[in-house]
Enzyme design. Structure first.
Site, short mmCIF file in Angstrom:
data_model
loop_
_atom_site.label_atom_id
_atom_site.label_comp_id
_atom_site.label_asym_id
_atom_site.label_seq_id
_atom_site.Cartn_x
_atom_site.Cartn_y
_atom_site.Cartn_z
N ASN A 180 0.87 -1.18 0.00
CA ASN A 180 0.00 0.00 0.00
C ASN A 180 0.91 1.22 0.00
O ASN A 180 1.50 1.55 1.02
CB ASN A 180 -0.89 -0.02 1.25
CG ASN A 180 -1.69 1.28 1.41
OD1 ASN A 180 -1.80 2.06 0.46
ND2 ASN A 180 -2.25 1.49 2.59
N TRP A 181 1.00 1.85 -1.16
CA TRP A 181 1.93 2.98 -1.27
C TRP A 181 1.40 4.27 -0.66
O TRP A 181 2.12 5.24 -0.52
CB TRP A 181 2.27 3.22 -2.75
CG TRP A 181 3.34 2.31 -3.26
CD1 TRP A 181 3.93 1.27 -2.59
CD2 TRP A 181 3.97 2.39 -4.53
NE1 TRP A 181 4.88 0.69 -3.39
CE2 TRP A 181 4.92 1.35 -4.58
CE3 TRP A 181 3.82 3.22 -5.65
CZ2 TRP A 181 5.73 1.13 -5.70
CZ3 TRP A 181 4.61 3.00 -6.77
CH2 TRP A 181 5.56 1.97 -6.79
N LYS A 182 0.09 4.31 -0.39
CA LYS A 182 -0.52 5.54 0.14
C LYS A 182 -0.23 6.71 -0.83
O LYS A 182 -0.20 6.50 -2.04
CB LYS A 182 -0.02 5.83 1.56
CG LYS A 182 -0.13 4.58 2.44
CD LYS A 182 0.07 4.84 3.89
CE LYS A 182 -0.04 3.52 4.65
NZ LYS A 182 -0.12 3.72 6.08
N HIS B 297 -9.57 1.84 4.24
CA HIS B 297 -8.34 2.01 5.03
C HIS B 297 -8.61 3.00 6.16
O HIS B 297 -9.37 3.97 5.99
CB HIS B 297 -7.20 2.50 4.13
CG HIS B 297 -5.88 2.44 4.82
ND1 HIS B 297 -5.49 3.39 5.74
CD2 HIS B 297 -4.88 1.52 4.77
CE1 HIS B 297 -4.29 3.06 6.20
NE2 HIS B 297 -3.91 1.93 5.64
N GLU C 195 -7.00 5.38 7.29
CA GLU C 195 -6.69 6.78 6.97
C GLU C 195 -7.86 7.40 6.21
O GLU C 195 -8.18 8.58 6.39
CB GLU C 195 -5.38 6.86 6.16
CG GLU C 195 -4.18 6.58 7.05
CD GLU C 195 -3.00 5.97 6.34
OE1 GLU C 195 -2.93 5.99 5.10
OE2 GLU C 195 -2.11 5.45 7.05
N GLU D 127 -5.88 -4.36 10.36
CA GLU D 127 -4.82 -3.38 10.62
C GLU D 127 -5.15 -2.59 11.89
O GLU D 127 -5.95 -1.64 11.83
CB GLU D 127 -4.71 -2.39 9.46
CG GLU D 127 -4.35 -3.04 8.13
CD GLU D 127 -3.68 -2.06 7.19
OE1 GLU D 127 -2.61 -2.39 6.69
OE2 GLU D 127 -4.23 -0.96 6.97
N GLY E 221 2.22 2.52 10.61
CA GLY E 221 3.26 3.54 10.45
C GLY E 221 3.96 3.92 11.75
O GLY E 221 4.67 4.91 11.80
N SER F 16 2.93 -1.86 10.34
CA SER F 16 4.37 -1.97 10.60
C SER F 16 4.92 -3.37 10.33
O SER F 16 5.86 -3.82 11.00
CB SER F 16 4.71 -1.52 12.02
OG SER F 16 4.36 -0.16 12.21
N GLY G 81 2.73 -1.17 4.22
CA GLY G 81 2.83 0.24 3.85
C GLY G 81 4.28 0.62 3.60
O GLY G 81 4.83 0.40 2.52
N GLY G 82 4.92 1.18 4.62
CA GLY G 82 6.28 1.70 4.49
C GLY G 82 7.26 0.75 3.82
O GLY G 82 8.03 1.16 2.95
P1 PGA Z 1 2.62 0.41 7.53
O1 PGA Z 1 1.18 0.68 6.82
O2 PGA Z 1 3.09 -0.93 7.05
O3 PGA Z 1 3.49 1.54 7.08
O4 PGA Z 1 2.35 0.42 9.00
C1 PGA Z 1 0.27 -0.35 6.63
C2 PGA Z 1 -1.00 0.21 6.01
O5 PGA Z 1 -1.41 1.31 6.39
O6 PGA Z 1 -1.62 -0.45 5.15
#
Ligand code: PGA
Length: 254
Positions: free
Chosen positions: A13-15, A99, A101, A171, A177, A216, A237-238
């Site tokens: 997930n590149w956001k 998600h 966010e 999640e 993050g 994470s 994500g990251g």
């Molecule tokens: P993260 O993000 O791996 O950077 O914690 C995961 C996500 O939000 O899908």
């Protein structure tokens, strides 16, 4: 049913990261190092403007490209929005929906997520539906209630034949993050509760629904998380923004 009957999914997930030019560079590098094995489905969900570059560069590979959101309507006067059939036509296979966010910053609700899930499935895309509790909800011991409600709401009206196209990503919001992950056993227990909720609605089809952990997850903790019987993969994500790191997550057991 044991997890070995469910194919692992590792999804990035590149956001809101990377331009189309950077996407092309990432995909070109990733193509050379990505694992060739077929033990898992690999997806990369990227910003909408990066989809053409990602699809073009990854053509003839087994990497599925996905979007990070879509609108529930078919077409019309929704300035700035993108419909599911547009994503399909652009070459997407997956769409992340709900998600945390988006729930936090863009007023996404269980109801809007459900409408999007139904639309995305009708178009033949696979939704990756995110559920997860806040830190406060975790501290008040209502994690299972929260994630089971979110899951049931998202799947309302889905046909039993289509539910196996849905991927759920558990999640915990406090783990996204932050560098903090749920312990592998806690994540496994919560995912088992999510599967039980799906079973209440869809019976044994629940055994075929892939449920991922996200928050994470990286090359250091993937092996421990993935060794749990209920965890069918990861939403990353990251660690999906650097080709070498993402490759290591996919090769977690190698
Ligand atoms: P993260 O993000 O791996 O950077 O914690 C995961 C996500 O939000 O899908």
């Amino acid at each position: 049913m044991n997890r070995k009957y469910r194919k692992t999914v590792i999804a990035g997930n590149w956001k809101m990261n990377k331009t189309p030019t950077e996407t092309k560079a990432f995909m070109t590098e990733f193509k050379t190092i990505m694992p060739r094995g077929r033990w898992c489905d690999v997806a990369l969900c990227v910003p909408a403007v990066c989809i053409p570059a990602a699809v073009r560069t990854m053509r003839e590979t087994r990497i599925g490209i996905g979007a990070e959101n879509c609108n529930a309507n078919a077409s019309g006067a929704y300035t700035g929005e993108i419909a599911a059939n547009m994503l399909l036509d652009a070459g997407c296979k997956y769409v992340i929906l709900g998600h945390s966010e988006r729930r936090q910053y863009f007023a996404e609700t269980d109801e809007t997520v459900n409408k999007k899930v139904l639309k995305v499935l009708a178009e033949g895309l696979k939704p990756i539906v995110c559920v997860g509790e806040s830190l406060q909800q975790k501290q008040t011991n209502i994690t299972n209630e929260v994630v089971c409600m979110q899951t049931k709401a998202a799947l309302c009206g889905v046909s039993p034949a289509k539910v196996t196209d849905v991927v759920i990503a558990y999640e915990p919001i406090w783990a996204i993050g932050t560098g903090m992950t749920a312990t592998a056993t806690d994540a496994n227990r919560t995912i088992a509760a999510i599967r039980a909720a799906i079973r209440e609605l869809f019976g044994d089809a629940a055994d075929q629904v892939r449920i991922l952990y996200g928050g994470s997850m990286n090359d250091k903790n993937a092996t421990e998380l993935m060794s749990q019987p209920e965890i069918d993969g990861g939403l990353i994500g990251g660690a999906s923004l650097v080709a070498e790191k993402f490759e290591k997550v996919i090769n977690y057991h190698g």
